[in-house]
Design an enzyme around this catalytic site. Structure first.
Site, PDB file in Angstrom:
ATOM      1  N   GLY A  32      -1.403  -7.733  -3.911  1.00 19.42           N
ATOM      2  CA  GLY A  32      -0.481  -8.776  -4.349  1.00 19.42           C
ATOM      3  C   GLY A  32       0.943  -8.448  -3.968  1.00 19.42           C
ATOM      4  O   GLY A  32       1.195  -7.514  -3.214  1.00 19.42           O
ATOM      5  N   LYS A  33       1.844  -9.203  -4.523  1.00 18.76           N
ATOM      6  CA  LYS A  33       3.265  -9.081  -4.165  1.00 18.76           C
ATOM      7  C   LYS A  33       3.806  -7.681  -4.428  1.00 18.76           C
ATOM      8  O   LYS A  33       4.663  -7.200  -3.710  1.00 18.76           O
ATOM      9  CB  LYS A  33       4.078 -10.104  -4.957  1.00 18.76           C
ATOM     10  CG  LYS A  33       3.806 -11.515  -4.470  1.00 18.76           C
ATOM     11  CD  LYS A  33       5.107 -12.269  -4.252  1.00 18.76           C
ATOM     12  CE  LYS A  33       4.878 -13.508  -3.413  1.00 18.76           C
ATOM     13  NZ  LYS A  33       4.009 -14.478  -4.084  1.00 18.76           N
ATOM     14  N   ARG A  34       3.280  -7.024  -5.502  1.00 19.23           N
ATOM     15  CA  ARG A  34       3.834  -5.715  -5.851  1.00 19.23           C
ATOM     16  C   ARG A  34       3.605  -4.675  -4.746  1.00 19.23           C
ATOM     17  O   ARG A  34       4.169  -3.592  -4.792  1.00 19.23           O
ATOM     18  CB  ARG A  34       3.225  -5.218  -7.162  1.00 19.23           C
ATOM     19  CG  ARG A  34       1.742  -4.954  -7.075  1.00 19.23           C
ATOM     20  CD  ARG A  34       1.162  -4.464  -8.383  1.00 19.23           C
ATOM     21  NE  ARG A  34      -0.253  -4.214  -8.256  1.00 19.23           N
ATOM     22  CZ  ARG A  34      -1.188  -5.150  -8.241  1.00 19.23           C
ATOM     23  NH1 ARG A  34      -0.848  -6.420  -8.365  1.00 19.23           N
ATOM     24  NH2 ARG A  34      -2.465  -4.848  -8.108  1.00 19.23           N
ATOM     25  N   HIS A  35       2.771  -5.014  -3.749  1.00 18.67           N
ATOM     26  CA  HIS A  35       2.466  -4.033  -2.721  1.00 18.67           C
ATOM     27  C   HIS A  35       3.430  -4.024  -1.536  1.00 18.67           C
ATOM     28  O   HIS A  35       3.104  -3.507  -0.482  1.00 18.67           O
ATOM     29  CB  HIS A  35       1.040  -4.247  -2.205  1.00 18.67           C
ATOM     30  CG  HIS A  35       0.018  -3.940  -3.235  1.00 18.67           C
ATOM     31  ND1 HIS A  35      -0.504  -4.918  -4.048  1.00 18.67           N
ATOM     32  CD2 HIS A  35      -0.540  -2.778  -3.623  1.00 18.67           C
ATOM     33  CE1 HIS A  35      -1.354  -4.355  -4.875  1.00 18.67           C
ATOM     34  NE2 HIS A  35      -1.397  -3.072  -4.645  1.00 18.67           N
ATOM     35  N   GLY A  36       4.599  -4.592  -1.713  1.00 15.28           N
ATOM     36  CA  GLY A  36       5.566  -4.532  -0.624  1.00 15.28           C
ATOM     37  C   GLY A  36       5.184  -5.457   0.505  1.00 15.28           C
ATOM     38  O   GLY A  36       4.909  -6.625   0.278  1.00 15.28           O
TER      39      GLY A  36
END
Ligand code: GLU
Length: 476
Positions: free
Chosen positions: A251-255
């Site tokens: 998801g987005k948290r993965h850079g």
């Protein structure tokens, strides 16, 4: 019959590498059989629309070389290809379903639904609409319609099962009583994504539906719709989830998980496409580097895995490095130079070109040039721990080599790569050392590291002054 596959993104944000992978798989599956590939934009949920997302989708696909036979930008016979431009199409199918008894009007208020949702939450059971409006009489419906706009819900049979065959996941069985009477048409007249998707796949003559496996559980409801409407069902190919190293959905948290972010960091589109195909698909041989035409030939959907596919940035970098090695110098400079200029301003072209060239085999992605050429631009110069250990272990010998090198290089008049190369050889001859014993102390003295690009080139590009300052630090 011609194979027709589609990519049906919702313009709800930056195009994620998982979405791009779905597009690539759908593209490969149809092109393998000279089929047709369709782009359809699923934007009926206006609340989730994100400004610019559409351009993002178009640009991403274009850069990746994923071309469409039909789509919003090149309409064919089944347009429009943007669902918000097809709104007049859906209600009549919903009305047909109501008439047949396969759908019904629902007048439940959002307060009532909220209450049901809270109750389900308290009982820790999944929320399913309770079918309150399934049995309304004609007259109740008519009088309710005077007061409020209804939604139309799918009437799922209370008993029985839906069974379907997925090309990747095999036989899937779902009990009808666990499926929700999902909304087909919202009170504003817009179709839900779930309804428009089925209608359009049919009207656009899609033969193979290829999408992420989060839709495995929605598919039985789609199948009931296909049956109720008398539509032939497509072949289903659900793709394994893309997860991070801990097995969590990417998801987005993965850079950098959107293609454009990778692209902006200097990843090559061909490399990203190549890597994404390996996410959940295994070629028959051990070969891992494939061009798009090769992929079209080799891709076999039967070799798609069920298990979640781990997004591994290191592997992507390995694939990308492979493609970078094959670039011509002009292509390489075009990819890499802008990062240098952005960081340091305009740089002498000849010097920059040379610097970039000697790092070609050391680069995983364009922007990495900044990190791996730091010593050419900064004064603070670090000696890595393995380099320190090497010097400790070979103290006497290394000292001799470095001293002789400094002496000769200080007096070198012609600052040329060939001269520098010659000079190092002479140092070796003078001290009777060769190979690692000669090159390593000099490399460490010059760069603080045990590995790097061609040594004479490195020395040449550093320039005498900077070089001597570096060596001074090591000797101290
Ligand atoms: N619009 C859906 C999405 O973006 C596509 C699902 C499908 O391919 O059926 O996830």
């Amino acid at each position: 019959m011609k194979i027709r596959t589609r990519f049906a993104p919702s313009p709800t944000g930056m195009m994620h590498v998982g979405n791009l992978r779905s597009a690539i798989f759908a593209y490969l599956i149809c092109k393998k059989d000279q089929g047709e590939f369709i782009l359809r934009i699923e934007d009926t949920d206006q609340t989730r629309k994100v400004e610019g997302a559409l351009e993002f989708i178009y640009d991403t696909l274009k850069i990746c070389g994923i071309t469409f036979d039909e789509g919003p930008l090149n309409p064919g016979d089944y347009g429009p290809y943007i669902q918000s431009e097809r709104l007049d199409i859906y209600p009549k199918y919903a009305e047909q379903l109501v008439e047949q008894g396969d759908a019904y009007y629902c007048f439940c208020t959002s307060e009532r639904l909220e209450k049901l949702r809270r109750e389900a939450e308290a009982k820790k059971v999944p929320f399913l609409y309770d079918g309150f409006c399934r049995g309304l009489s004609e007259s109740e419906i008519e009088s309710n319609k005077q007061k409020q706009k209804p939604v139309i819900r799918q009437k799922i049979p209370k008993t029985g099962t839906v069974v379907y065959e997925d090309l990747v996941y095999g036989k899937m069985t779902f009990q009808n009583n666990l499926l929700e009477d999902q909304i087909l048409i919202k009170s504003d007249g817009y179709p839900t994504y779930n309804f428009a998707n089925v209608i359009d796949d049919h009207l656009m003559k899609i033969t193979h539906v290829i999408r992420a496996n989060e839709y495995l559980t929605a598919t039985p409801k789609y199948n009931l719709l296909y049956e109720a409407l008398g539509f032939p069902k497509p072949v289903y190919i659900h793709l394994p989830m893309v997860v991070d190293e801990n097995g969590r959905k990417l998801g987005k948290r993965h850079g950098a998980v959107s293609f454009m972010e990778l692209y902006e960091q200097g990843y090559l589109a061909e490399a990203v496409v190549n890597y994404l195909v390996l996410l959940g698909w295994k070629p028959e041989s051990t070969k891992e580097i494939f061009s798009l035409p090769e992929l079209i030939k080799e891709f076999d959907p039967k070799r798609i895995n069920k298990a979640p596919a781990k997004y591994d940035l290191k592997k992507l970098q390995w694939v990308n490095a492979h493609y970078i090695k094959k670039l011509s110098l002009t292509e390489l400079v075009a990819l890499v130079y802008p990062f240098l200029e952005k960081e340091y301003g305009k740089i002498d072209q000849k010097w920059a070109k040379h610097l970039i060239k000697i790092h070609q085999n050391h680069l995983s992605y364009g922007q990495e040039i900044i990190a791996i050429t730091e010593m050419f631009f900064h004064e603070d110069y670090q000696i890595t721990s393995d380099a320190k250990a090497f010097l400790e272990e070979n103290k006497e010998e290394a000292n001799k080599v470095i001293k002789a090198f400094v002496e000769q290089i200080t007096n070198l008049d012609q600052w040329e790569v060939t001269e520098i190369s010659q000079l190092i050889k002479q140092v070796g001859e003078q001290l009777n050392v060769r190979g690692k014993g000669l090159y390593m102390p000099i490399r460490i003295a010059v760069s603080g590291q045990m590995h790097g690009p061609e040594l004479p080139d490195t020395i040449y590009l550093l320039g005498k002054e900077k070089l001597l300052a570096n060596v001074e630090k090591v000797l101290n």
